[in-house]
Write an enzyme that holds these catalytic residues in place. Structure first.
Site, PDB file in Angstrom:
ATOM      1  N   GLU A 112     -16.739  11.998  23.481  1.00 26.63           N
ATOM      2  CA  GLU A 112     -15.662  12.188  22.874  1.00 26.63           C
ATOM      3  C   GLU A 112     -15.629  12.766  21.591  1.00 26.63           C
ATOM      4  O   GLU A 112     -14.528  12.948  21.042  1.00 26.63           O
ATOM      5  CB  GLU A 112     -14.328  11.881  23.663  1.00 26.63           C
ATOM      6  N   HIS A 143      -2.270   2.386   8.377  1.00 21.59           N
ATOM      7  CA  HIS A 143      -3.825   1.247   7.929  1.00 21.59           C
ATOM      8  C   HIS A 143      -3.770   0.410   8.770  1.00 21.59           C
ATOM      9  O   HIS A 143      -3.054  -0.318   9.014  1.00 21.59           O
ATOM     10  CB  HIS A 143      -3.628   1.138   6.481  1.00 21.59           C
ATOM     11  N   HIS A 147     -12.998  -3.459   4.032  1.00 21.90           N
ATOM     12  CA  HIS A 147     -11.605  -3.730   4.587  1.00 21.90           C
ATOM     13  C   HIS A 147     -10.738  -2.706   5.496  1.00 21.90           C
ATOM     14  O   HIS A 147     -10.204  -3.749   6.262  1.00 21.90           O
ATOM     15  CB  HIS A 147     -10.863  -3.005   3.012  1.00 21.90           C
ATOM     16  N   HIS A 200      -6.702  -2.869   9.463  1.00 22.79           N
ATOM     17  CA  HIS A 200      -7.719  -3.526   9.598  1.00 22.79           C
ATOM     18  C   HIS A 200      -8.866  -3.239  10.602  1.00 22.79           C
ATOM     19  O   HIS A 200      -9.572  -4.325  11.185  1.00 22.79           O
ATOM     20  CB  HIS A 200      -7.894  -5.447   9.495  1.00 22.79           C
ATOM     21  N   GLU A 258       1.030  -1.735   0.279  1.00 24.64           N
ATOM     22  CA  GLU A 258      -0.128   0.059  -0.134  1.00 24.64           C
ATOM     23  C   GLU A 258       0.817   1.455   0.023  1.00 24.64           C
ATOM     24  O   GLU A 258       0.229   2.569   0.601  1.00 24.64           O
ATOM     25  CB  GLU A 258      -0.666   0.342   1.794  1.00 24.64           C
TER      26      GLU A 258
HETATM   27  P1  13P Z   1       0.940  -5.323   3.174  1.00 23.76           P
HETATM   28  O1  13P Z   1       1.574  -7.327   3.499  1.00 23.76           O
HETATM   29  O2  13P Z   1       1.540  -5.286   1.876  1.00 23.76           O
HETATM   30  O3  13P Z   1       0.739  -4.574   3.620  1.00 23.76           O
HETATM   31  O4  13P Z   1      -0.868  -5.272   3.381  1.00 23.76           O
HETATM   32  C1  13P Z   1      -1.253  -5.516   3.533  1.00 23.76           C
HETATM   33  C2  13P Z   1      -2.832  -5.082   3.430  1.00 23.76           C
HETATM   34  O5  13P Z   1      -3.592  -4.365   4.253  1.00 23.76           O
HETATM   35  C3  13P Z   1      -3.965  -4.623   2.842  1.00 23.76           C
HETATM   36  O6  13P Z   1      -4.488  -4.262   1.910  1.00 23.76           O
HETATM   37 ZN    ZN Z   2      -5.133  -3.971   3.946  1.00 19.77          ZN
END
Ligand code: 13P
Ligand code: ZN
Length: 281
Positions: free
Chosen positions: A179, A149, A220, A151, A126
């Site tokens: 908050e 980033h 995602h 999940h 990413e």
């Molecule tokens: P990477 O392992 O390449 O960082 O990918 C993980 C991910 O969350 C893709 O969106």
């Molecule tokens: Zn991801």
């Protein structure tokens, strides 16, 4: 001194670097929260050259990786990033294999690996979303440093059942805990579902970063940005908490809520400006 001894000495010095420690700690914490299963999630952290060179030989590049998207605005800048396919669970055990320190070359067309990403590992898939987001956030906030980033479980769940309209999503999250409005008065951006790991999702995410510090990728995860690790982690933690409460309430009847007037009173008390168009007064 043999080169093996020299390398091990250098390695010990490196992992003591505060930025490596911060990356190790936060990835461990995020994995333990269940947000970063397998290799899910990635982080990039803009570093000062003076800080990097205290711990890493910046005159010796280990290898060069070409970028498929030019980032001239980031030429000469240093980052620590998570590796592609690397598990957050493992970073704390072996930072040198799972993280990398890199410098964008003078033309913004490749990166030089200066430390880590051992055994031919490469930066996160990413990287386009990260680098393009750094470019946009730096334009609006010179203190900006981090793109993270993850999940986040409840944020993902919420993108199945809630309208993906940015203003509606922002308002629901503000309503979930008192908050929230104070922590993200600027609201939440959303891109449509897209194939991850591409320059296209990078451009779409960065476009939203002109206006928002947070962008949700439906079904995602989430991208959050900030000037320091604590505040950036705190931002995603707060949003995930609000999403958790939303999911806990589910379809049950709400008997009392934080009204728009209460949200406006809160904003006035904490001297924050709620994103235009969210509150209806
Ligand atoms: P990477 O392992 O390449 O960082 O990918 C993980 C991910 O969350 C893709 O969106
Ligand atoms: Zn991801």
């Amino acid at each position: 001194m043999t080169s093996a001894v020299m390398n091990s000495k250098r390695y010990i010095g490196n992992i003591e670097a505060p930025f490596i420690q911060e990356m190790s700690e936060v990835t461990h914490l995020m994995w333990s929260l269940g947000w970063d299963e397998l290799n899910g999630g990635n982080i990039s952290y803009l570093l000062d050259e003076a800080e990097v060179k205290k711990y890493i030989n910046i005159h010796e590049s280990l290898r060069t990786i070409d970028l498929t998207f030019p980032v001239t605005e980031l030429a000469g800048k240093y980052f620590i990033v998570t590796g592609s396919g690397k598990y957050f669970r493992n970073v704390i055990k072996d930072p040198e294999a799972n993280l990398g320190v890199l410098r964008v070359n003078e033309h913004g067309k490749s990166v030089e690996i200066l430390w880590g990403l051992r055994e031919g590992a490469v930066p996160t898939s990413e990287l386009a979303s990260h680098f393009m987001s750094h470019i946009e956030r730096l334009k609006v906030d010179p203190t900006h440093r981090i793109v993270l980033h993850t999940h986040a479980t409840n944020v993902i769940a919420m993108t199945f059942t809630h309208d993906l309209d940015e203003l509606k999503l922002t308002k629901t999250l503000w309503e979930m805990c008192t908050e929230c409005l104070v922590v993200f008065p600027d609201g939440i951006g959303v891109v449509p579902w897209m194939v991850p790991g591409s320059s296209e999702i990078g451009r779409a995410t960065a476009d939203k970063m002109k206006e928002f510090r947070v962008v949700i990728w439906p079904q995602h995860g989430i991208f959050v940005t900030g000037p320091m690790m604590d505040a950036t982690f705190g931002l995603v933690e707060t949003i995930e908490k609000a999403a958790t409460i939303y999911n806990l309430i589910g379809v049950r009847e709400v008997k009392q809520s934080i009204t728009d007037q209460k949200l406006a009173d809160l904003a006035a008390a904490f001297r924050v400006s709620p994103k235009e168009g969210v509150l209806e007064l």
